[in-house]
Design an enzyme around this catalytic site. Structure first.
Site, short mmCIF file in Angstrom:
data_model
loop_
_atom_site.label_atom_id
_atom_site.label_comp_id
_atom_site.label_asym_id
_atom_site.label_seq_id
_atom_site.Cartn_x
_atom_site.Cartn_y
_atom_site.Cartn_z
N THR A 154 -5.02 0.79 6.31
CA THR A 154 -4.86 1.88 5.35
C THR A 154 -5.01 3.23 6.03
OG1 THR A 154 -5.80 2.90 3.38
CG2 THR A 154 -7.31 1.61 4.69
N SER A 189 -14.21 5.02 0.59
CA SER A 189 -14.76 4.05 -0.36
C SER A 189 -15.23 2.85 0.46
CB SER A 189 -13.70 3.58 -1.36
OG SER A 189 -12.82 2.64 -0.76
N TYR A 191 -14.25 -0.16 0.12
CA TYR A 191 -13.02 -0.89 0.51
C TYR A 191 -12.45 -0.29 1.79
CZ TYR A 191 -8.01 -0.95 1.03
OH TYR A 191 -6.76 -0.98 1.59
N HIS A 192 -12.29 1.04 1.82
CA HIS A 192 -11.71 1.67 3.01
C HIS A 192 -12.60 1.43 4.23
CE1 HIS A 192 -9.44 3.93 -0.15
NE2 HIS A 192 -8.47 3.88 0.76
N LYS A 195 -11.84 -1.69 5.95
CA LYS A 195 -10.61 -1.61 6.78
C LYS A 195 -10.92 -0.98 8.14
CE LYS A 195 -7.14 -2.86 4.39
NZ LYS A 195 -6.62 -4.25 4.40
#
Ligand code: USQ
Length: 392
Positions: A154, A189, A191-192, A195
């Site tokens: 991302t 976040s 989530y990020h 990544k």
């Protein structure tokens, strides 16, 4: 070429599977139905109901004559992933011809808001996203070390630094010496953050075991049409417009159709690099055709143009007006912790050099999306539009 698609039931995974199958790749899909189950659990169903994966591949075979293999299961369970690598999960036999030449890893929990909901969702996001990646790396070493991993990354790993963003690496000069490092990360976040962590893990194993990896740092994707889905709603992809799984432009399109004021978070000056779902498919295929070398951790920034949230809202408003809709825009308190007015200049030449022909965000593209969503207006659940998850 045999390609395993991890997360092949999702918004991007299913269109990718059909696209590669049409292009003649030998495609096998693995999925654990996380996205479908989470949408049901959280009462955030996609716009259109989707056939289950077995029904989807049967419908695809009917219209295209192409076969896609399916295994339903959880790749964080290593024995299951091994059975997919060996072919056992698909044919019951260990068959070297079934060992994949490439794996496309979409099987991560992809939502920032989901990862910030509560302890359970944070913990799931970390476990799922990191264990799936670790298992994949081990399966490759065990079965086929030359297999190319294409991992969906991302653009959000970089955050919004006050300098130009490079593609993955930056050369630093200090004390008269130079060194090339991974570009600094500042995710927005949990989530990020996963990544960032999965990327670091892949980079480590590229150096240590010599695996071949391409990390596609993708911006928010919009759209629902691909050449394979356009005329058959049974093949349509999962399209979310809710506050947890919907990406911003897809949300704005549905809001415009329902007469819900477009939900601009905060000042709306947040800039991101966007791309049409059709371009995701092109990028993945271009990457498949030109694999990373042994030991290479290649990073490509995957988007075609940048917009602020305000730009997107204005474009949707203009398109809505052309189509007779009264579209209002309403800035609301930002539920996230993010810069709302910032410098943003990421490079994205790598995929262009590989041959990407961008499908840009024209008025026609917006009008077509609005026209499609209008047909399903009565299915929209407006209760799941307002953002419910706060970062702090
Ligand atoms: N935003 C609004 N209003 C909304 C929804 C979002 O103003 O109703 C804003 C957000 O605050 C953010 C921007 O629009 O500044 C993009 O938000 P998004 O929800 O479309 O994207 P994001 O949460 O960043 O995540 C999505 C995908 C994720 C992917 C990422 C790429 O869910 O899987 O990795 O886009 S990127 O944004 O470049 O990190």
């Amino acid at each position: 070429m045999r390609v395993l698609i991890l997360g092949g039931d999702g918004y991007l995974g299913w269109p990718t599977a059909m696209h590669l199958s049409k292009k003649g790749y030998d495609v096998a899909i693995i999925d654990n139905y996380f996205r479908r189950n989470a949408c049901r659990e959280l009462n955030r169903e996609p716009l259109l109901p989707a056939l289950n994966l077995h029904e989807r591949v049967a419908e695809w075979q009917r219209v295209s004559g192409k076969k896609i293999e399916v295994a339903i299961g959880d790749i964080t369970h290593y024995p299951f992933l091994k059975s997919c690598f060996s072919g056992v999960a698909f044919t019951g036999n260990n068959d070297k011809a079934k060992y994949p030449d490439a794996v496309i890893h979409y099987a991560e929990q992809p939502s920032g808001p989901y990862s910030m909901m509560d302890y359970e969702k944070s913990s799931f996001t970390i476990t799922n996203n990191l264990m799936s990646t670790l298992n994949l790396i081990h399966a490759i070493k065990e079965y086929k070390p030359e297999c190319h991993i294409i991992k969906l990354g991302t653009m959000g790993v970089y955050g919004t630094p006050n300098i130009d963003i490079e593609e993955g690496y930056i050369e630093i000069e200090k004390g008269g010496r130079k060194h090339t490092c991974l570009f600094p990360k500042s995710p927005g976040s949990l989530y990020h953050l996963t990544k960032v962590q999965d990327g670091d893990m892949l980079y480590f194993y590229c150096k240590t075991w010599g695996i071949k990896v391409t990390d596609l740092n993708q911006g928010p994707v919009y759209g629902m049409f691909t050449d394979e889905t356009q005329n058959n709603e049974n093949l349509a992809t999962i399209f979310n417009y809710d506050d947890i799984f919907g990406t911003v432009l897809n949300r704005f399109i549905v809001q415009a159709v329902c007469g819900y004021p477009l939900t601009v978070y905060g000042k709306g000056g947040q800039v991101r690099g966007y791309l049409n779902i059709k371009d995701t498919l092109q990028c993945v295929e271009l990457t498949l055709r030109t694999p990373a070398s042994e030991g290479e951790y290649r990073v490509l920034n995957q988007f075609t143009e940048t917009f602020t949230v305000n730009d997107l809202a204005k474009k949707v408003q203009d398109s809505g007006r052309r189509l007779g809709l009264d579209v209002k825009i309403k800035a609301i308190a930002n539920p996230r912790v993010e810069a709302e007015d910032h410098y943003y200049n990421p490079k994205h030449t790598g995929l262009m050099e590989l041959g990407l022909q961008a499908n840009l965000l024209s008025g026609d593209v917006l009008d077509e999306m609005i026209g499609f969503v209008k047909k399903y207006k009565s299915s929209v659940n407006t209760n799941c539009i307002k953002p419910q998850v706060k970062w702090n």
